[in-house]
Motif scaffolding. Sequence first.
Motif, PDB file in Angstrom:
ATOM      1  N   ILE A   1      16.228  83.622  10.641  1.00  0.00           N
ATOM      2  CA  ILE A   1      15.368  83.630   9.453  1.00  0.00           C
ATOM      3  C   ILE A   1      13.899  83.629   9.857  1.00  0.00           C
ATOM      4  O   ILE A   1      13.469  82.822  10.682  1.00  0.00           O
ATOM      5  CB  ILE A   1      15.601  82.377   8.596  1.00  0.00           C
ATOM      6  CG1 ILE A   1      17.078  82.066   8.514  1.00  0.00           C
ATOM      7  CG2 ILE A   1      14.931  82.516   7.231  1.00  0.00           C
ATOM      8  CD1 ILE A   1      17.754  82.352   7.274  1.00  0.00           C
ATOM      9  N   GLY A   2      13.157  84.523   9.274  1.00  0.00           N
ATOM     10  CA  GLY A   2      11.707  84.542   9.485  1.00  0.00           C
ATOM     11  C   GLY A   2      11.011  84.156   8.189  1.00  0.00           C
ATOM     12  O   GLY A   2      11.539  84.376   7.102  1.00  0.00           O
ATOM     13  N   GLY A   3       9.823  83.602   8.317  1.00  0.00           N
ATOM     14  CA  GLY A   3       9.058  83.251   7.117  1.00  0.00           C
ATOM     15  C   GLY A   3       8.333  84.485   6.594  1.00  0.00           C
ATOM     16  O   GLY A   3       7.742  85.232   7.374  1.00  0.00           O
ATOM     17  N   PHE A   4       8.386  84.693   5.287  1.00  0.00           N
ATOM     18  CA  PHE A   4       7.719  85.858   4.698  1.00  0.00           C
ATOM     19  C   PHE A   4       6.212  85.613   4.590  1.00  0.00           C
ATOM     20  O   PHE A   4       5.774  84.558   4.143  1.00  0.00           O
ATOM     21  CB  PHE A   4       8.303  86.161   3.304  1.00  0.00           C
ATOM     22  CG  PHE A   4       7.452  87.130   2.541  1.00  0.00           C
ATOM     23  CD1 PHE A   4       7.349  88.448   2.956  1.00  0.00           C
ATOM     24  CD2 PHE A   4       6.726  86.724   1.421  1.00  0.00           C
ATOM     25  CE1 PHE A   4       6.526  89.345   2.276  1.00  0.00           C
ATOM     26  CE2 PHE A   4       5.912  87.614   0.744  1.00  0.00           C
ATOM     27  CZ  PHE A   4       5.815  88.928   1.167  1.00  0.00           C
ATOM     28  N   VAL A   5       5.451  86.643   4.983  1.00  0.00           N
ATOM     29  CA  VAL A   5       3.981  86.597   4.857  1.00  0.00           C
ATOM     30  C   VAL A   5       3.543  87.836   4.077  1.00  0.00           C
ATOM     31  O   VAL A   5       3.801  88.958   4.513  1.00  0.00           O
ATOM     32  CB  VAL A   5       3.321  86.615   6.260  1.00  0.00           C
ATOM     33  CG1 VAL A   5       1.801  86.632   6.129  1.00  0.00           C
ATOM     34  CG2 VAL A   5       3.780  85.434   7.093  1.00  0.00           C
ATOM     35  N   PRO A   6       2.906  87.677   2.913  1.00  0.00           N
ATOM     36  CA  PRO A   6       2.434  88.858   2.173  1.00  0.00           C
ATOM     37  C   PRO A   6       1.368  89.584   2.984  1.00  0.00           C
ATOM     38  O   PRO A   6       0.464  88.951   3.532  1.00  0.00           O
ATOM     39  CB  PRO A   6       1.826  88.274   0.894  1.00  0.00           C
ATOM     40  CG  PRO A   6       2.271  86.849   0.832  1.00  0.00           C
ATOM     41  CD  PRO A   6       2.548  86.424   2.228  1.00  0.00           C
ATOM     42  N   LYS A   7       1.481  90.908   3.041  1.00  0.00           N
ATOM     43  CA  LYS A   7       0.585  91.686   3.898  1.00  0.00           C
ATOM     44  C   LYS A   7      -0.260  92.671   3.089  1.00  0.00           C
ATOM     45  O   LYS A   7       0.204  93.206   2.075  1.00  0.00           O
ATOM     46  CB  LYS A   7       1.417  92.484   4.907  1.00  0.00           C
ATOM     47  CG  LYS A   7       2.146  91.619   5.924  1.00  0.00           C
ATOM     48  CD  LYS A   7       1.214  91.192   7.034  1.00  0.00           C
ATOM     49  CE  LYS A   7       1.931  90.317   8.044  1.00  0.00           C
ATOM     50  NZ  LYS A   7       1.144  90.034   9.215  1.00  0.00           N
ATOM     51  N   PRO A   8      -1.458  92.958   3.583  1.00  0.00           N
ATOM     52  CA  PRO A   8      -2.306  93.971   2.947  1.00  0.00           C
ATOM     53  C   PRO A   8      -1.610  95.336   2.906  1.00  0.00           C
ATOM     54  O   PRO A   8      -0.784  95.642   3.767  1.00  0.00           O
ATOM     55  CB  PRO A   8      -3.529  94.046   3.873  1.00  0.00           C
ATOM     56  CG  PRO A   8      -3.561  92.741   4.587  1.00  0.00           C
ATOM     57  CD  PRO A   8      -2.129  92.332   4.736  1.00  0.00           C
ATOM     58  N   HIS A   9      -1.993  96.147   1.925  1.00  0.00           N
ATOM     59  CA  HIS A   9      -1.476  97.514   1.762  1.00  0.00           C
ATOM     60  C   HIS A   9       0.020  97.550   1.474  1.00  0.00           C
ATOM     61  O   HIS A   9       0.693  98.537   1.798  1.00  0.00           O
ATOM     62  CB  HIS A   9      -1.784  98.383   2.992  1.00  0.00           C
ATOM     63  CG  HIS A   9      -3.226  98.405   3.388  1.00  0.00           C
ATOM     64  ND1 HIS A   9      -4.178  99.148   2.711  1.00  0.00           N
ATOM     65  CD2 HIS A   9      -3.890  97.768   4.388  1.00  0.00           C
ATOM     66  CE1 HIS A   9      -5.371  98.970   3.302  1.00  0.00           C
ATOM     67  NE2 HIS A   9      -5.216  98.135   4.301  1.00  0.00           N
ATOM     68  N   THR A  10       0.567  96.479   0.935  1.00  0.00           N
ATOM     69  CA  THR A  10       1.957  96.495   0.477  1.00  0.00           C
ATOM     70  C   THR A  10       1.964  96.068  -0.993  1.00  0.00           C
ATOM     71  O   THR A  10       0.992  95.457  -1.466  1.00  0.00           O
ATOM     72  CB  THR A  10       2.846  95.495   1.261  1.00  0.00           C
ATOM     73  OG1 THR A  10       2.454  94.161   0.883  1.00  0.00           O
ATOM     74  CG2 THR A  10       2.707  95.654   2.760  1.00  0.00           C
ATOM     75  N   PRO A  11       3.065  96.324  -1.714  1.00  0.00           N
ATOM     76  CA  PRO A  11       3.127  95.869  -3.106  1.00  0.00           C
ATOM     77  C   PRO A  11       3.020  94.351  -3.224  1.00  0.00           C
ATOM     78  O   PRO A  11       2.665  93.839  -4.279  1.00  0.00           O
ATOM     79  CB  PRO A  11       4.505  96.355  -3.574  1.00  0.00           C
ATOM     80  CG  PRO A  11       4.831  97.482  -2.658  1.00  0.00           C
ATOM     81  CD  PRO A  11       4.227  97.139  -1.341  1.00  0.00           C
ATOM     82  N   PHE A  12       3.313  93.619  -2.157  1.00  0.00           N
ATOM     83  CA  PHE A  12       3.234  92.162  -2.203  1.00  0.00           C
ATOM     84  C   PHE A  12       1.847  91.633  -1.820  1.00  0.00           C
ATOM     85  O   PHE A  12       1.669  90.436  -1.623  1.00  0.00           O
ATOM     86  CB  PHE A  12       4.301  91.537  -1.289  1.00  0.00           C
ATOM     87  CG  PHE A  12       5.722  91.699  -1.807  1.00  0.00           C
ATOM     88  CD1 PHE A  12       5.971  91.967  -3.144  1.00  0.00           C
ATOM     89  CD2 PHE A  12       6.805  91.578  -0.949  1.00  0.00           C
ATOM     90  CE1 PHE A  12       7.275  92.121  -3.622  1.00  0.00           C
ATOM     91  CE2 PHE A  12       8.111  91.723  -1.421  1.00  0.00           C
ATOM     92  CZ  PHE A  12       8.347  91.993  -2.756  1.00  0.00           C
ATOM     93  N   GLN A  13       0.858  92.534  -1.739  1.00  0.00           N
ATOM     94  CA  GLN A  13      -0.485  92.075  -1.340  1.00  0.00           C
ATOM     95  C   GLN A  13      -1.111  91.155  -2.395  1.00  0.00           C
ATOM     96  O   GLN A  13      -2.053  90.434  -2.105  1.00  0.00           O
ATOM     97  CB  GLN A  13      -1.405  93.259  -1.061  1.00  0.00           C
ATOM     98  CG  GLN A  13      -1.710  94.150  -2.246  1.00  0.00           C
ATOM     99  CD  GLN A  13      -2.608  95.341  -1.874  1.00  0.00           C
ATOM    100  OE1 GLN A  13      -3.074  95.463  -0.766  1.00  0.00           O
ATOM    101  NE2 GLN A  13      -2.841  96.224  -2.836  1.00  0.00           N
TER     102      GLN A  13
END
Length: 636
Positions: A456-468
């Motif tokens: 399991i990895g922790g999710f990190v919202p990233k630039p230039h994605t819909p989750f930004q």
Amino acid sequence: MPVESIFHRLEALLPKVQKPIQYVGGELNSTVKDWDSADVRWALMYPDAYEVGLPNQGVAILYEILNELPGTLAERTYAVWPDLEELMRAEGVPQFTVDAHRPVRAFDVLGVSFSTELGYTNLLTALDLAGIPLLAADRGEDDPIVLAGGHAAFNPEPIADFLDAAVLGDGEQISIAISEVIREWKGEGSPGGRDELLMRLAESGGVYVPRFYDVEYHPDGRIKRVAPNRADVPWRVHKHTVMDLDEWPYPKKPLVPLAETVHERFSVEIFRGCTRGCRFCQAGMITRPVRERSITTIGAMVENGIKESGFNEVGLLSLSSADHSEIGEVAKGLADRYEGTNTSLSLPSTRVDAFNIDLANEFSRNGRRSGLTFAPEGGSERMRKVINKMVTEEDLIRTVTTAYSQGWRQVKLYFMCGLPTEQDEDVLGIADLAKKVIQAGREATGSRDIRCTVSIGGFVPKPHTPFQWAGQADHETVDRRLKQLRDSLRGDKNYGRAIGFRYHDGKPSIVEGLLSRGDRRVGAVIRAVWEDGGRFDGWSEHFSYERWMAAAEKAGVDVDWYTTREREENEVLPWDHLDAGLDREWLWQDWQEAVSGGEVEDCRWTPCYDCGVCPTMGTEIQIGPTGRKLLPLTVV
Ligand code: SF4
């Protein structure tokens, strides 16, 4: 002017440090060119230890391309471990290249490739050891241009004060273009000094020079606007896209490491870009569109790479290698060619379907059936819809059943925790899925000797994605969910022992989140962490959450504001002036679709859904069978 090697000074320090071999250079296929015959000189840095940096494809490719260019030389430098750093400081030995042990400050460009933001503190160590001022504004005519590239350069704002320039996207063509700009400017006698050189680079629209942009803020801390402060500097800087990978068949002469490294194989990138549309995946978004390398070039690169390096493992790299339109022919052709030899093949990224098992069988003809890896990423069907990872439970169970019944005994499953809209039950769904995988394996084989590992990895919202725009989950929530999951797995008598469980706590993800979506104000935090001894933050034994939080407090930076806060549609994001080709409106719509569970198909096979990349970049998806064969081949 000749530049002296510092090796004689370094050599005296090497008996006192761990793994001295990583600093000596001279690897097979490394290059040392005559200093005085070159007029443009690059030091290429991967800001991590040699064992991580040497296999990096981006640096390896640019190293070859630049060294092939007449009048240009390139050497490599890596982050030195703290034991050597201390000795170098005591003895006044500067940051050096491993090829000819030349001081980094003597080069025209220090090009740094950032795969992850956790390398930022290592950049500061290298600058300081090199004798290059940390702040770009303090640098003089004799200092190199400090240039960032790699995926993290798509939002270089947190390190903007330390950079002279940044480049977005594929480096092959732009590194040559930058070399030519420098050559011309030097040839003219360096008119206007450093400032004019940076202006020439910025005017092209393909190199971002942070000092030529001013950031204004609203009283509440949000960005009001980012605007050029010079005429002729474009409002937006665009990314670079190499359209025909067959024209750039690098690496041709793979570097063979002297010390143990994280990957010891020859890797061929079989395509670039990904259009599957996983909403969390920055790499997939910023590398669009898909561009395939032809089967003929792949075959030739594999043959040549093995001959030149002596590696006995070949990896076919991409973001989703089984998606290459001719992967079946590639796999069969290479498996036939190397059958009975000591060369093994690997396909690192896998997707969840039966076709993949056929591929895996081809690839393992010459090797062991050690393990298969799948990445459902979300533990529940609902979660997988939110992230647009279109894998159903039935798909996964059908695929692993086939794998186990064909002799595979070990399956690895990758998931993320802390995804947008995630609830406790989504994460607990991972345990249910893992148990069903073991059950399917036991039924398919009639054996209880079946293993599955959940990572399991922790999710990190990233630039230039819909989750930004998304609010990141705080580390307490992530840690609580992971604990529940661990208890659910370990507490099960029937399955607990068959399931391995790997995870990290949620704190490093918060720091990564701060650096990923940070703006220029975060630079003060990075500097304070570094001054407090922060090094190698990607390594859990060196990472200190407390150090980062103390530095943020000292710099007056509210970490929650940058991480767990959800952004509104119209908020100016720190990277909005950097153009990855994606249409902002499409990204926002896709974020709204995510929240309502709407999915998008892969535009490789279905109609275009207007993400913006192809028209903005004047490019198009490039896939499709060439109709050619991998043969004729030299049987090895
Ligand atoms: S513009 Fe259309 S075809 Fe091109 S990557 Fe975006 S969705 Fe796919």
